[in-house]
Design a protein around this motif. Structure first.
Motif, PDB file in Angstrom:
ATOM      1  N   SER A  50       7.252  11.577  23.391  1.00 28.13           N
ATOM      2  CA  SER A  50       8.230  12.567  22.930  1.00 28.13           C
ATOM      3  C   SER A  50       9.652  12.058  23.049  1.00 28.13           C
ATOM      4  N   LYS A 104      13.620  13.663  22.903  1.00 29.90           N
ATOM      5  CA  LYS A 104      14.394  14.902  22.980  1.00 29.90           C
ATOM      6  C   LYS A 104      15.743  14.719  22.304  1.00 29.90           C
ATOM      7  N   ASN A 133      19.183  16.798  21.816  1.00 25.56           N
ATOM      8  CA  ASN A 133      19.931  17.946  22.292  1.00 25.56           C
ATOM      9  C   ASN A 133      21.086  18.230  21.337  1.00 25.56           C
ATOM     10  N   GLU A 178      11.567  16.474  19.545  1.00 23.00           N
ATOM     11  CA  GLU A 178      11.774  17.863  19.952  1.00 23.00           C
ATOM     12  C   GLU A 178      13.259  18.185  19.874  1.00 23.00           C
ATOM     13  N   TRP A 179      13.585  19.151  19.027  1.00 20.42           N
ATOM     14  CA  TRP A 179      14.976  19.546  18.800  1.00 20.42           C
ATOM     15  C   TRP A 179      15.320  20.689  19.741  1.00 20.42           C
ATOM     16  N   LYS A 180      16.296  20.448  20.621  1.00 19.38           N
ATOM     17  CA  LYS A 180      16.627  21.416  21.659  1.00 19.38           C
ATOM     18  C   LYS A 180      18.138  21.593  21.756  1.00 19.38           C
ATOM     19  N   ALA A 227       7.903  23.254  26.070  1.00 16.90           N
ATOM     20  CA  ALA A 227       7.945  22.140  27.021  1.00 16.90           C
ATOM     21  C   ALA A 227       8.260  22.675  28.405  1.00 16.90           C
ATOM     22  N   TYR A 249      10.296  12.443  28.487  1.00 21.29           N
ATOM     23  CA  TYR A 249      10.765  11.945  27.203  1.00 21.29           C
ATOM     24  C   TYR A 249      11.069  10.453  27.300  1.00 21.29           C
ATOM     25  N   GLU A 267      16.245  10.236  25.032  1.00 16.67           N
ATOM     26  CA  GLU A 267      16.984  11.481  24.836  1.00 16.67           C
ATOM     27  C   GLU A 267      18.297  11.188  24.109  1.00 16.67           C
TER      28      GLU A 267
END
Length: 410
Positions: free
Chosen positions: A150, A152, A154, A187-189, A241, A247, A250
């Motif tokens: 994964s 990440k 941000n 993963e879009w956070k 998550a 991850y 990032e």
């Protein structure tokens, strides 16, 4: 990322690199990949699909057929659907149709099309496979997969005027490279996610494939829940998550600092800001595709074109992503705006994006396009050049006949 898989009532915690056999909730093929999948399943001797209601065949890449060869492939698909009793969709791009009518959070979706990862915009496990793998899914309802690592991303801040979701994902692809997400789950956070519409998230998840990702996921939040209440569909499950999520990389993207982005011809990761590319002549502007053919894309394009006219000698083609988008564009007056501006407004289809109809490029022509890819020969002649940008940048460029910053029209 760890994945929790249930088999036979038992739960196993899986980790990146592990192999798992997944039960499939929905399987899709389109008119470019479907015929080969049909050929393979015939060769396998399969007489009955595992669950016809979960198998979708979509005629979208070249709809309606542009020549006799394509018409015959379409008829092959229709005949297979009649025989097997599965679902047939004509005239909406597969990914947009599935988002509008079928995909829900927690669903396991496989499609014989690389941009199937769009389903991750609403928290589904959605990814693409080849035609042979699709035939195997049709026969068994299962497929093996390797658990991806994964990444990440941000998102912070807020998008400025004239900057859109397409600019976010283009910036990211330019940053990591066209292989920077290979077989990884993005993963879009971050706090800025809540400012993005479902359509904007779909744009990002769809276009993430261009850096090689296996999945591109937004976690379910209030916007997602509100969307599914509106369309009256219930999630299968929400996946979030946990605090121990790992991850491999990032990234942080400060949205306030982004400018409109443009990818240079031949490579999706050769991305520059629009001010670095301004003035480049274009013969055609294309607004559409599974990445950017939704109603919010057409609305901003119409806002820019309203009261202006496409420059003489420049073509502007607007192609909705689905029948629903097509109908809404007509009823809300967007289609009229396009026509008054001198643009061509087509039926819903992949169209010029795939280089088979409705905007094929000739030798040495230059196009600015909101489609996802710009490799050599993608939209027609191998000598043609394709710049990639947001619908807003494409619309502004159509007015001036050269790559143009959309912010001057907003």
């Amino acid at each position: 990322m760890s994945v929790r898989a249930a088999e036979g009532g038992k739960h196993n915690v899986l980790h990146p690199g592990d192999i798992v056999v997944l039960p499939v909730d929905l399987a899709m093929a389109q008119d470019s990949t479907g015929p080969l999948a049909i050929k393979v399943i015939r060769e396998m001797g399969i007489q009955k699909l595992w669950d016809p209601s979960r198998v979708h065949l979509v005629i979208d890449h070249t709809y309606p057929a542009a020549d006799e060869k394509v018409a015959n492939l379409h008829n092959l698909i229709r005949e297979f659907v009649r025989e097997m009793g599965c679902r047939l969709v004509e005239g909406s791009i597969s990914h947009q149709h599935l988002l509008e009518s079928h995909v829900v959070p927690g669903m396991i979706l496989f499609g014989a099309d690389s941009h199937t990862c769009q389903g991750g915009a609403v928290g589904a496990f959605a990814t693409g496979v080849g035609s042979s793998d699709m035939a195997a899914i049709w026969a068994t309802g299962k497929i093996w997969a390797r658990v991806p690592e994964s990444v990440k991303v941000n998102l912070t801040g807020k998008l400025e005027k004239g900057v859109f979701a397409r600019d976010i994902v283009s910036h990211f692809i330019g940053r990591v490279g066209e292989d920077g997400g290979n077989y990884r789950s993005i993963e879009w956070k971050g706090p800025a996610v809540k400012t993005l519409s479902i359509s904007s998230r779909a744009c990002i998840s769809n276009n993430s494939m261009e850096c090689g990702c296996k999945l591109s996921v937004f976690e379910v939040d209030e916007a997602t829940r509100d969307y599914f209440k509106k369309v009256n569909r219930k999630p299968l499950m929400e996946v979030h998550a946990g605090p121990k999520a790992n991850y491999v990389k990032e990234y942080t993207i400060e949205l306030d600092e982004l400018q409109p982005q443009v990818a240079e011809p031949g490579h999706v990761d050769q991305v520059k800001t629009v001010d670095e590319m301004e003035g480049q002549h274009v013969d055609q502007a294309f607004i559409g595709s599974s990445t950017n053919g939704r109603i919010e894309d057409l609305a901003i394009s119409a806002q820019i074109l309203k009261g202006h006219h496409v420059k003489a000698g420049t073509r502007c083609i607007v192609t909705p992503a689905s029948r629903l988008v097509f109908e809404e564009a007509i009823t809300t007056g967007l289609a009229e705006t396009f026509l008054e501006a001198g643009a061509v407004f087509t039926n819903a289809t992949c169209g010029a994006c795939v280089g088979t109809h409705l905007g094929v490029l000739g030798e040495n022509e230059i196009c600015i396009s909101s489609s996802p890819r710009n490799y050599v020969g993608r939209m027609g002649a191998s000598s043609a050049q394709i710049y990639l940008a947001s619908p807003a940048t494409a619309a502004a460029s159509a007015i001036e006949g050269k790559i143009t910053d959309p912010r001057k029209y907003l």
